[in-house]
Design an enzyme around this catalytic site. Sequence first.
Site, PDB file in Angstrom:
ATOM      1  N   GLU A  46       1.677  -0.922   0.364  1.00 14.69           N
ATOM      2  CA  GLU A  46       0.205   0.443   0.252  1.00 14.69           C
ATOM      3  C   GLU A  46       0.887   1.440  -0.245  1.00 14.69           C
ATOM      4  O   GLU A  46       0.626   2.086  -0.785  1.00 14.69           O
ATOM      5  CB  GLU A  46      -0.712  -0.344   0.878  1.00 14.69           C
ATOM      6  CG  GLU A  46      -1.833  -0.748   1.209  1.00 14.69           C
ATOM      7  CD  GLU A  46      -1.255  -2.166   2.658  1.00 14.69           C
ATOM      8  OE1 GLU A  46       0.082  -2.933   2.202  1.00 14.69           O
ATOM      9  OE2 GLU A  46      -1.586  -2.585   3.820  1.00 14.69           O
ATOM     10  N   CYS A  79       0.040   0.003   7.509  1.00  8.70           N
ATOM     11  CA  CYS A  79      -0.345   0.676   6.941  1.00  8.70           C
ATOM     12  C   CYS A  79      -1.507   1.337   6.936  1.00  8.70           C
ATOM     13  O   CYS A  79      -1.544   2.695   6.085  1.00  8.70           O
ATOM     14  CB  CYS A  79      -0.744   0.016   5.542  1.00  8.70           C
ATOM     15  SG  CYS A  79       1.288  -1.464   5.419  1.00  8.70           S
ATOM     16  N   TRP A 165      19.201 -38.595 -14.967  1.00  2.63           N
ATOM     17  CA  TRP A 165      17.614 -38.640 -14.758  1.00  2.63           C
ATOM     18  C   TRP A 165      16.186 -39.085 -15.087  1.00  2.63           C
ATOM     19  O   TRP A 165      16.785 -39.301 -16.251  1.00  2.63           O
ATOM     20  CB  TRP A 165      17.528 -36.788 -15.280  1.00  2.63           C
ATOM     21  CG  TRP A 165      18.474 -36.194 -14.941  1.00  2.63           C
ATOM     22  CD1 TRP A 165      19.442 -35.381 -15.827  1.00  2.63           C
ATOM     23  CD2 TRP A 165      19.151 -35.289 -13.432  1.00  2.63           C
ATOM     24  NE1 TRP A 165      20.803 -34.709 -14.727  1.00  2.63           N
ATOM     25  CE2 TRP A 165      20.001 -35.102 -14.062  1.00  2.63           C
ATOM     26  CE3 TRP A 165      17.927 -35.098 -12.814  1.00  2.63           C
ATOM     27  CZ2 TRP A 165      20.488 -33.488 -12.334  1.00  2.63           C
ATOM     28  CZ3 TRP A 165      18.300 -34.665 -11.673  1.00  2.63           C
ATOM     29  CH2 TRP A 165      20.036 -33.801 -11.409  1.00  2.63           C
ATOM     30  N   ARG A 179      10.736 -24.015  -6.491  1.00  4.60           N
ATOM     31  CA  ARG A 179      12.548 -23.640  -5.597  1.00  4.60           C
ATOM     32  C   ARG A 179      12.300 -22.505  -5.676  1.00  4.60           C
ATOM     33  O   ARG A 179      12.600 -22.256  -3.954  1.00  4.60           O
ATOM     34  CB  ARG A 179      14.614 -24.885  -6.184  1.00  4.60           C
ATOM     35  CG  ARG A 179      14.505 -25.953  -5.712  1.00  4.60           C
ATOM     36  CD  ARG A 179      15.324 -25.952  -6.514  1.00  4.60           C
ATOM     37  NE  ARG A 179      15.807 -27.761  -6.137  1.00  4.60           N
ATOM     38  CZ  ARG A 179      16.972 -28.245  -7.119  1.00  4.60           C
ATOM     39  NH1 ARG A 179      17.668 -27.073  -7.091  1.00  4.60           N
ATOM     40  NH2 ARG A 179      16.832 -29.416  -6.389  1.00  4.60           N
ATOM     41  N   THR A 191      20.969 -39.313  -0.088  1.00  8.60           N
ATOM     42  CA  THR A 191      20.160 -38.522  -1.410  1.00  8.60           C
ATOM     43  C   THR A 191      21.753 -37.341  -1.280  1.00  8.60           C
ATOM     44  O   THR A 191      22.334 -37.087  -2.988  1.00  8.60           O
ATOM     45  CB  THR A 191      19.206 -37.174  -1.210  1.00  8.60           C
ATOM     46  OG1 THR A 191      18.315 -37.883  -1.614  1.00  8.60           O
ATOM     47  CG2 THR A 191      19.384 -36.135  -2.117  1.00  8.60           C
ATOM     48  N   LEU A 199      20.810 -28.124  -4.932  1.00  8.81           N
ATOM     49  CA  LEU A 199      19.538 -27.381  -4.418  1.00  8.81           C
ATOM     50  C   LEU A 199      19.907 -25.972  -4.027  1.00  8.81           C
ATOM     51  O   LEU A 199      19.202 -25.201  -3.246  1.00  8.81           O
ATOM     52  CB  LEU A 199      19.773 -27.853  -3.262  1.00  8.81           C
ATOM     53  CG  LEU A 199      19.737 -29.661  -2.484  1.00  8.81           C
ATOM     54  CD1 LEU A 199      19.795 -30.193  -0.941  1.00  8.81           C
ATOM     55  CD2 LEU A 199      19.213 -30.421  -2.998  1.00  8.81           C
ATOM     56  N   ARG A 202      18.233 -22.082 -10.137  1.00 12.38           N
ATOM     57  CA  ARG A 202      18.827 -21.625 -10.980  1.00 12.38           C
ATOM     58  C   ARG A 202      17.823 -21.312 -11.935  1.00 12.38           C
ATOM     59  O   ARG A 202      17.086 -22.205 -12.127  1.00 12.38           O
ATOM     60  CB  ARG A 202      20.000 -22.499 -11.274  1.00 12.38           C
ATOM     61  CG  ARG A 202      20.680 -23.190 -10.555  1.00 12.38           C
ATOM     62  CD  ARG A 202      21.907 -24.207 -10.805  1.00 12.38           C
ATOM     63  NE  ARG A 202      21.630 -25.423 -10.558  1.00 12.38           N
ATOM     64  CZ  ARG A 202      21.220 -26.563 -10.175  1.00 12.38           C
ATOM     65  NH1 ARG A 202      20.729 -26.347  -8.591  1.00 12.38           N
ATOM     66  NH2 ARG A 202      20.108 -27.262  -9.849  1.00 12.38           N
ATOM     67  N   GLY A 269       8.845 -40.027   2.668  1.00 12.32           N
ATOM     68  CA  GLY A 269       7.933 -41.703   3.494  1.00 12.32           C
ATOM     69  C   GLY A 269       7.561 -40.960   5.014  1.00 12.32           C
ATOM     70  O   GLY A 269       6.439 -41.271   5.516  1.00 12.32           O
TER      71      GLY A 269
HETATM   72  N1  NAP Z   1      14.321 -38.572  -8.128  1.00  7.84           N
HETATM   73  C1  NAP Z   1      14.438 -37.719  -7.276  1.00  7.84           C
HETATM   74  O1  NAP Z   1      13.624 -36.748  -7.389  1.00  7.84           O
HETATM   75  C2  NAP Z   1      15.241 -37.924  -6.174  1.00  7.84           C
HETATM   76  C3  NAP Z   1      15.286 -37.429  -5.313  1.00  7.84           C
HETATM   77  C4  NAP Z   1      16.034 -37.521  -4.119  1.00  7.84           C
HETATM   78  C5  NAP Z   1      16.442 -38.261  -4.023  1.00  7.84           C
HETATM   79  N2  NAP Z   1      16.354 -39.747  -4.602  1.00  7.84           N
HETATM   80  C6  NAP Z   1      17.074 -40.976  -4.710  1.00  7.84           C
HETATM   81  O2  NAP Z   1      17.090 -40.976  -4.009  1.00  7.84           O
HETATM   82  C7  NAP Z   1      18.126 -41.839  -2.878  1.00  7.84           C
HETATM   83  C8  NAP Z   1      17.834 -41.587  -1.862  1.00  7.84           C
HETATM   84  O3  NAP Z   1      16.583 -42.004  -1.135  1.00  7.84           O
HETATM   85  P1  NAP Z   1      16.841 -42.790   0.130  1.00  7.84           P
HETATM   86  O4  NAP Z   1      15.372 -43.026   0.446  1.00  7.84           O
HETATM   87  O5  NAP Z   1      17.745 -44.221   0.078  1.00  7.84           O
HETATM   88  O6  NAP Z   1      17.576 -41.964   1.006  1.00  7.84           O
HETATM   89  P2  NAP Z   1      17.519 -40.188   1.922  1.00  7.84           P
HETATM   90  O7  NAP Z   1      15.831 -39.874   2.141  1.00  7.84           O
HETATM   91  O8  NAP Z   1      17.713 -39.328   0.473  1.00  7.84           O
HETATM   92  O9  NAP Z   1      17.862 -40.437   2.918  1.00  7.84           O
HETATM   93  C9  NAP Z   1      18.292 -41.376   4.405  1.00  7.84           C
HETATM   94  C10 NAP Z   1      18.748 -41.070   4.956  1.00  7.84           C
HETATM   95  O10 NAP Z   1      18.267 -39.715   5.906  1.00  7.84           O
HETATM   96  C11 NAP Z   1      18.674 -39.345   7.120  1.00  7.84           C
HETATM   97  N3  NAP Z   1      17.581 -39.753   7.798  1.00  7.84           N
HETATM   98  C12 NAP Z   1      15.763 -40.103   7.777  1.00  7.84           C
HETATM   99  N4  NAP Z   1      15.474 -40.269   8.667  1.00  7.84           N
HETATM  100  C13 NAP Z   1      15.916 -39.667   9.775  1.00  7.84           C
HETATM  101  C14 NAP Z   1      15.619 -39.159  10.920  1.00  7.84           C
HETATM  102  N5  NAP Z   1      14.639 -38.747  11.361  1.00  7.84           N
HETATM  103  N6  NAP Z   1      16.739 -38.466  11.038  1.00  7.84           N
HETATM  104  C15 NAP Z   1      17.866 -37.997  10.981  1.00  7.84           C
HETATM  105  N7  NAP Z   1      18.312 -38.287   9.961  1.00  7.84           N
HETATM  106  C16 NAP Z   1      17.795 -39.130   9.330  1.00  7.84           C
HETATM  107  C17 NAP Z   1      19.855 -41.066   7.311  1.00  7.84           C
HETATM  108  O11 NAP Z   1      20.962 -40.759   7.158  1.00  7.84           O
HETATM  109  P3  NAP Z   1      21.999 -41.668   7.986  1.00  7.84           P
HETATM  110  O12 NAP Z   1      22.308 -42.721   7.143  1.00  7.84           O
HETATM  111  O13 NAP Z   1      23.245 -40.478   7.386  1.00  7.84           O
HETATM  112  O14 NAP Z   1      21.988 -41.588   9.332  1.00  7.84           O
HETATM  113  C18 NAP Z   1      18.747 -41.931   6.289  1.00  7.84           C
HETATM  114  O15 NAP Z   1      19.870 -42.637   6.217  1.00  7.84           O
HETATM  115  C19 NAP Z   1      19.371 -41.586  -4.137  1.00  7.84           C
HETATM  116  O16 NAP Z   1      19.344 -43.002  -5.097  1.00  7.84           O
HETATM  117  C20 NAP Z   1      18.732 -40.607  -5.247  1.00  7.84           C
HETATM  118  O17 NAP Z   1      19.553 -40.579  -6.085  1.00  7.84           O
HETATM  119  C21 NAP Z   1      15.709 -39.271  -5.816  1.00  7.84           C
END
Ligand code: NAP
Length: 337
Positions: A46, A79, A165, A179, A191, A199, A202, A269
């Site tokens: 305003e 305002c 990808w 983002r 990840t 992250l 861009r 999840g």
């Molecule tokens: N296509 C897409 O959009 C996309 C996006 C992102 C990722 N990805 C893929 O997804 C895969 C990774 O996913 P993911 O499910 O295996 O793992 P994630 O969700 O990326 O990471 C899991 C990790 O997060 C930490 N964590 C989980 N819950 C937690 C909590 N409550 N408190 C603190 N830390 C916590 C733990 O780390 P620590 O083990 O260090 O304890 C756990 O091992 C990769 O292959 C990546 O390429 C794809």
Amino acid sequence: MAAALEQAKRGIGQTSPNPAVGAVLVVDGEVVAAGYHRGAGKPHAEVECLAAVRGRVPARAVLYVTLEPCSTVGRTGACTDAIIAAGVREIVVGAVDPNPRHAGRGIEILRESGAQVRSGVLADECTALNEAFNKWIRTGVPFVIAKCGMSLDARLTRVPGEARWITSAAARRHAQQLRASVDAILVGAETVRADNPRLTVRGVYQARQPWRVVLSRSGRLPRTAIVFTDRHSDRTLVFGRTTIRSLLRQLGERDITSVLIEGGGEILGQALDARAIDKVQIYVGGIISGGAVPAFAGRGAATASEAPRLAGVSYQQIGNDLCISGYPEWHERPTAK
Ligand SMILES: NC(=O)c1ccc[n+]([C@@H]2O[C@H](COP(=O)([O-])OP(=O)(O)OC[C@H]3O[C@@H](n4cnc5c(N)ncnc54)[C@H](OP(=O)(O)O)[C@@H]3O)[C@@H](O)[C@H]2O)c1
């Protein structure tokens, strides 16, 4: 009000922890001045609009503003005072202030000054503009968007290498807009270890990069990861063992009003199981990748009625990919007999 909304949209993603707001001044059916809120600490819409008026505000001028004018002095003055001082006698308001402590107060003050005030004009559009702010200001908890690029078999698994990808460059560019609209991006440690993502925003204007939040129970994170070594490394936060709900509350206390969860499957999840997701934006690539990482790992719903259905769903084709967005409805629905 539509013109004021256009003004407000110019501030989206730039105003946090304030809402995006736009205003126009109309004289004899013509917009003679316009303004929008450009960022926290900067003048409100305003005030910007009234500052753009050449000379005095004519007595027949009408001020349109997308959000109820503030009545409290914060980083900038109230305002309502600026509007009264400028001599505006007629004000049209879109949405009422979502902050329960202030709702309606600005309108009341303007009416007490003798001005004519109409509110609720294009209210739904004006409210939708600030869905994140509206939730955060009422609850202290950021608005949560779950986003991922998944295969036709609902996997996030990427194969290593250049062509890793799941979705196309066009879909990934589209996601940059998302983002640019949030205060923080959340990922799990796996990840960071698997993808070493940047992250960052861009290809889209953004005055300030969003926070990058990494969850890791083990603390096992490569020190050389981009999020710890690039020029935005002071915008990376690491949290140890926690729950999604507790994490969100902590982020809300830091004035983070919106969080984009970008994966991986474990974090998405947990957010699903905690019913912490306000909106989903899923990019589905025309690929069947198989593999170990489901898009939303976790416990899953115990009964059919617990699984959220999406409201306000939109389907948009982007090249060979599909972008599906919508709002999970968390209330339990009656099961079909
Ligand atoms: N296509 C897409 O959009 C996309 C996006 C992102 C990722 N990805 C893929 O997804 C895969 C990774 O996913 P993911 O499910 O295996 O793992 P994630 O969700 O990326 O990471 C899991 C990790 O997060 C930490 N964590 C989980 N819950 C937690 C909590 N409550 N408190 C603190 N830390 C916590 C733990 O780390 P620590 O083990 O260090 O304890 C756990 O091992 C990769 O292959 C990546 O390429 C794809």
